[in-house]
Design a protein around this motif. Structure first.
Motif, PDB file in Angstrom:
ATOM      1  N   SER A  46       0.813  -1.223   0.000  1.00  0.00           N
ATOM      2  CA  SER A  46       0.000   0.000   0.000  1.00  0.00           C
ATOM      3  C   SER A  46       0.847   1.274   0.000  1.00  0.00           C
ATOM      4  O   SER A  46       0.579   2.210  -0.754  1.00  0.00           O
ATOM      5  CB  SER A  46      -0.948   0.018   1.200  1.00  0.00           C
ATOM      6  OG  SER A  46      -1.909  -0.994   1.097  1.00  0.00           O
ATOM      7  N   TRP A  47       1.863   1.327   0.852  1.00  0.00           N
ATOM      8  CA  TRP A  47       2.688   2.536   0.941  1.00  0.00           C
ATOM      9  C   TRP A  47       3.363   2.842  -0.393  1.00  0.00           C
ATOM     10  O   TRP A  47       3.372   3.999  -0.834  1.00  0.00           O
ATOM     11  CB  TRP A  47       3.716   2.408   2.053  1.00  0.00           C
ATOM     12  CG  TRP A  47       4.603   3.618   2.168  1.00  0.00           C
ATOM     13  CD1 TRP A  47       5.920   3.717   1.826  1.00  0.00           C
ATOM     14  CD2 TRP A  47       4.219   4.916   2.617  1.00  0.00           C
ATOM     15  NE1 TRP A  47       6.383   4.989   2.051  1.00  0.00           N
ATOM     16  CE2 TRP A  47       5.350   5.758   2.537  1.00  0.00           C
ATOM     17  CE3 TRP A  47       3.031   5.459   3.089  1.00  0.00           C
ATOM     18  CZ2 TRP A  47       5.319   7.091   2.909  1.00  0.00           C
ATOM     19  CZ3 TRP A  47       3.002   6.797   3.459  1.00  0.00           C
ATOM     20  CH2 TRP A  47       4.143   7.605   3.361  1.00  0.00           C
ATOM     21  N   GLN A  48       3.903   1.849  -1.053  1.00  0.00           N
ATOM     22  CA  GLN A  48       4.564   2.070  -2.346  1.00  0.00           C
ATOM     23  C   GLN A  48       3.565   2.560  -3.392  1.00  0.00           C
ATOM     24  O   GLN A  48       3.876   3.461  -4.178  1.00  0.00           O
ATOM     25  CB  GLN A  48       5.257   0.795  -2.838  1.00  0.00           C
ATOM     26  CG  GLN A  48       6.066   0.993  -4.106  1.00  0.00           C
ATOM     27  CD  GLN A  48       7.135   2.061  -3.971  1.00  0.00           C
ATOM     28  OE1 GLN A  48       7.914   2.025  -3.034  1.00  0.00           O
ATOM     29  NE2 GLN A  48       7.173   3.017  -4.884  1.00  0.00           N
ATOM     30  N   ILE A  49       2.374   1.995  -3.394  1.00  0.00           N
ATOM     31  CA  ILE A  49       1.335   2.439  -4.336  1.00  0.00           C
ATOM     32  C   ILE A  49       0.984   3.897  -4.067  1.00  0.00           C
ATOM     33  O   ILE A  49       0.875   4.710  -4.996  1.00  0.00           O
ATOM     34  CB  ILE A  49       0.088   1.528  -4.227  1.00  0.00           C
ATOM     35  CG1 ILE A  49       0.428   0.119  -4.719  1.00  0.00           C
ATOM     36  CG2 ILE A  49      -1.092   2.118  -5.000  1.00  0.00           C
ATOM     37  CD1 ILE A  49      -0.612  -0.933  -4.373  1.00  0.00           C
ATOM     38  N   MET A  50       0.842   4.260  -2.799  1.00  0.00           N
ATOM     39  CA  MET A  50       0.532   5.635  -2.437  1.00  0.00           C
ATOM     40  C   MET A  50       1.635   6.592  -2.912  1.00  0.00           C
ATOM     41  O   MET A  50       1.345   7.654  -3.477  1.00  0.00           O
ATOM     42  CB  MET A  50       0.361   5.745  -0.921  1.00  0.00           C
ATOM     43  CG  MET A  50      -0.865   5.025  -0.391  1.00  0.00           C
ATOM     44  SD  MET A  50      -0.855   4.710   1.396  1.00  0.00           S
ATOM     45  CE  MET A  50      -0.689   6.341   2.073  1.00  0.00           C
ATOM     46  N   MET A  51       2.879   6.205  -2.701  1.00  0.00           N
ATOM     47  CA  MET A  51       4.002   7.053  -3.113  1.00  0.00           C
ATOM     48  C   MET A  51       4.073   7.186  -4.635  1.00  0.00           C
ATOM     49  O   MET A  51       4.360   8.273  -5.153  1.00  0.00           O
ATOM     50  CB  MET A  51       5.319   6.501  -2.556  1.00  0.00           C
ATOM     51  CG  MET A  51       5.418   6.577  -1.032  1.00  0.00           C
ATOM     52  SD  MET A  51       5.264   8.266  -0.393  1.00  0.00           S
ATOM     53  CE  MET A  51       6.791   8.985  -0.983  1.00  0.00           C
ATOM     54  N   ASP A  52       3.820   6.099  -5.349  1.00  0.00           N
ATOM     55  CA  ASP A  52       3.800   6.160  -6.816  1.00  0.00           C
ATOM     56  C   ASP A  52       2.713   7.108  -7.306  1.00  0.00           C
ATOM     57  O   ASP A  52       2.942   7.910  -8.217  1.00  0.00           O
ATOM     58  CB  ASP A  52       3.587   4.765  -7.415  1.00  0.00           C
ATOM     59  CG  ASP A  52       4.775   3.840  -7.222  1.00  0.00           C
ATOM     60  OD1 ASP A  52       5.873   4.319  -6.848  1.00  0.00           O
ATOM     61  OD2 ASP A  52       4.604   2.619  -7.436  1.00  0.00           O
ATOM     62  N   GLN A  53       1.541   7.028  -6.709  1.00  0.00           N
ATOM     63  CA  GLN A  53       0.437   7.912  -7.104  1.00  0.00           C
ATOM     64  C   GLN A  53       0.766   9.375  -6.780  1.00  0.00           C
ATOM     65  O   GLN A  53       0.513  10.263  -7.590  1.00  0.00           O
ATOM     66  CB  GLN A  53      -0.853   7.485  -6.391  1.00  0.00           C
ATOM     67  CG  GLN A  53      -1.467   6.218  -6.917  1.00  0.00           C
ATOM     68  CD  GLN A  53      -2.334   6.476  -8.133  1.00  0.00           C
ATOM     69  OE1 GLN A  53      -2.497   7.600  -8.614  1.00  0.00           O
ATOM     70  NE2 GLN A  53      -2.910   5.408  -8.657  1.00  0.00           N
ATOM     71  N   LYS A  54       1.351   9.599  -5.609  1.00  0.00           N
ATOM     72  CA  LYS A  54       1.714  10.954  -5.193  1.00  0.00           C
ATOM     73  C   LYS A  54       2.703  11.584  -6.164  1.00  0.00           C
ATOM     74  O   LYS A  54       2.621  12.773  -6.463  1.00  0.00           O
ATOM     75  CB  LYS A  54       2.308  10.920  -3.783  1.00  0.00           C
ATOM     76  CG  LYS A  54       2.778  12.260  -3.242  1.00  0.00           C
ATOM     77  CD  LYS A  54       3.498  12.060  -1.921  1.00  0.00           C
ATOM     78  CE  LYS A  54       3.929  13.307  -1.234  1.00  0.00           C
ATOM     79  NZ  LYS A  54       4.518  14.349  -2.000  1.00  0.00           N
ATOM     80  N   SER A  55       3.623  10.780  -6.675  1.00  0.00           N
ATOM     81  CA  SER A  55       4.663  11.325  -7.567  1.00  0.00           C
ATOM     82  C   SER A  55       4.093  11.838  -8.883  1.00  0.00           C
ATOM     83  O   SER A  55       4.741  12.627  -9.560  1.00  0.00           O
ATOM     84  CB  SER A  55       5.744  10.275  -7.828  1.00  0.00           C
ATOM     85  OG  SER A  55       5.238   9.237  -8.646  1.00  0.00           O
ATOM     86  N   SER A  56       2.882  11.436  -9.233  1.00  0.00           N
ATOM     87  CA  SER A  56       2.318  11.877 -10.507  1.00  0.00           C
ATOM     88  C   SER A  56       1.117  12.817 -10.345  1.00  0.00           C
ATOM     89  O   SER A  56       0.478  13.166 -11.327  1.00  0.00           O
ATOM     90  CB  SER A  56       1.920  10.665 -11.355  1.00  0.00           C
ATOM     91  OG  SER A  56       0.971   9.880 -10.678  1.00  0.00           O
TER      92      SER A  56
END
Length: 144
Positions: A46-56
């Protein structure tokens, strides 16, 4: 200036549906929003998915926390919110593209309104509809 909506999404091990939930907010027809996503001690991706979404998408804010429970998470996210209105979504929900636009219109139309809701379709893991519920119709249903 448009009314800003703060959308709150608490997450606990939501990797299976998290991208879809976040993307459904990112693709809203009403764009003056921020999405606050709080990880509550997830042990999955979940955390990695959140960070990936935040970056875009600069409208996304992410917070990592230990598991403090739903109520405390929501209260913390409300204290972080900068919007004029608050909306909620769970990490396994998908919002229709005009959800926020329609709910905001309903709230602005009736100055005495304190909340707006709508229909909900519950789907199984194969996207088959299990049932559909409508908005609450009376004070007892609203209170529940």
């Amino acid at each position: 200036m448009e009314n800003k909506i703060s959308v709150l999404m608490p997450v606990k091990n939501g990797e299976k549906f998290l991208d879809g939930a976040i993307n459904s907010i990112r693709s809203q027809t009403y764009g003056e929003l921020e999405l606050i996503v709080m990880d509550n001690g997830s042990s999955d991706r979940s955390w990695q998915i959140m960070m990936d979404q935040k970056s875009s998408d600069e409208r996304i804010r992410v917070v990592r926390n230990r598991n403090i429970g739903l109520t405390q998470s929501l209260n913390l996210m409300i204290s972080m919110a900068s919007g004029d209105f608050i909306a909620r979504i769970d990490s396994d929900d998908v919002s229709e593209p005009r959800r926020l636009e329609r709910q905001l219109q309903a709230l602005l139309k009736d100055e005495s309104a304190m909340m707006a809701t709508g229909r909900c379709k519950v789907l199984d893991e194969h996207d088959n509809e299990i049932y559909e519920s409508g908005p609450p119709q009376n004070k007892i249903e609203i209170k529940r």
